[in-house]
Write a protein that holds these residues in place. Structure first.
Motif, PDB file in Angstrom:
ATOM      1  N   ARG A  32       0.964  -1.159   0.066  1.00  0.00           N
ATOM      2  CA  ARG A  32       0.110  -0.053   0.098  1.00  0.00           C
ATOM      3  C   ARG A  32       1.031   1.279  -0.091  1.00  0.00           C
ATOM      4  O   ARG A  32       1.667   1.449   0.771  1.00  0.00           O
ATOM      5  CB  ARG A  32      -0.797  -0.084   1.388  1.00  0.00           C
ATOM      6  N   LEU A  33       0.776   2.180  -0.863  1.00  0.00           N
ATOM      7  CA  LEU A  33       1.440   3.182  -1.079  1.00  0.00           C
ATOM      8  C   LEU A  33       1.035   4.182  -0.087  1.00  0.00           C
ATOM      9  O   LEU A  33       1.821   5.355  -0.091  1.00  0.00           O
ATOM     10  CB  LEU A  33       1.635   3.636  -2.640  1.00  0.00           C
ATOM     11  N   ASP A  34      -0.041   4.219   0.066  1.00  0.00           N
ATOM     12  CA  ASP A  34      -0.981   5.452   0.806  1.00  0.00           C
ATOM     13  C   ASP A  34      -0.628   5.212   2.378  1.00  0.00           C
ATOM     14  O   ASP A  34      -1.078   6.064   3.272  1.00  0.00           O
ATOM     15  CB  ASP A  34      -2.393   5.512   0.523  1.00  0.00           C
ATOM     16  N   LEU A  35      -0.002   4.446   2.789  1.00  0.00           N
ATOM     17  CA  LEU A  35       0.405   3.947   3.998  1.00  0.00           C
ATOM     18  C   LEU A  35       2.085   3.940   4.573  1.00  0.00           C
ATOM     19  O   LEU A  35       2.509   3.529   3.703  1.00  0.00           O
ATOM     20  CB  LEU A  35      -0.377   2.761   4.760  1.00  0.00           C
ATOM     21  N   ARG A  37       5.604   2.759   5.618  1.00  0.00           N
ATOM     22  CA  ARG A  37       6.096   1.593   6.084  1.00  0.00           C
ATOM     23  C   ARG A  37       6.246   1.200   7.433  1.00  0.00           C
ATOM     24  O   ARG A  37       6.395   2.093   8.310  1.00  0.00           O
ATOM     25  CB  ARG A  37       7.310   1.276   5.387  1.00  0.00           C
TER      26      ARG A  37
END
Length: 197
Positions: A32-35, A37
């Motif tokens: 998920r790029l919106d969260l 790491r």
């Protein structure tokens, strides 16, 4: 409709993840790029670098004072006097004072990096201050150049404006002309037939 359009996106994904032999692979976890790491666990202890930096600056400030030198001198003197004059069984460091040397070396080995860390932090603060000063100087220079251009434009504009002295001289010239005309009125020229008309 054909059979290819009846499948939804989930079924098409399931088909892509199947192995060629027909067995399905374990679904891959999608990134998920919106969260952000998740943080990796580290075996090293975590610490706040700012708190450690402030602590090192306090130590460096203390090491650079006369109070530290007085305490250090008193400690070394007491150490030496105790280990020379105390009864033999109460002495903890015999004449070559190897333990004292070890303690002083340990203190120096910790003091040097702490002082360097404090200096690096001061350099960072100085760099930020210099950058802010440089930007402020650039703004001041730009403002000064703008004001200089405005003053030059006002001077050029005032060059075309009538001043009080110029108006006074023009009035004096007009008054002289009027006085001369009153004293020496100009009559009609001789031989003209203006009076006969």
């Amino acid at each position: 409709m054909g059979s290819g359009s009846e499948h939804g996106p989930a079924e098409r994904e399931g088909q892509k993840e199947r192995l060629p032999s027909g067995a399905s692979a374990a679904p891959r976890q999608r990134v998920r790029l919106d969260l952000p790491r998740a943080q990796r666990r580290s075996l090293l202890p975590e610490y706040d670098p700012e708190a450690f930096g402030r602590f090192s600056e306090r130590i460096a400030r203390f090491l650079g004072t006369g109070r530290f030198l007085v305490w250090m001198t008193l400690t070394v003197l007491l150490w030496v006097v105790w280990n020379v004059t105390a009864p033999q069984d109460l002495r903890f460091d015999q004449y070559p004072f190897i333990f004292l040397t070890l303690m002083l070396s340990l203190q120096a080995s910790y003091a040097a990096p702490l002082i360097l860390l404090a200096q690096n932090r001061q350099d960072d603060r100085d760099r930020v201050t210099h950058e802010q000063d440089r930007k402020q100087n650039e703004r001041s220079i730009a403002d000064t150049e703008y004001l200089t251009r405005e003053i030059a434009a006002l001077r050029m504009g005032l060059g075309e404006v009538a001043t009080r002295d110029w108006i006074r001289s023009e009035f004096e010239d007009l008054i002289k002309d009027l006085d001369e005309r009153r004293l020496f009125p100009q009559g009609p020229p001789h031989g003209s037939d203006e009076g006969d008309r």
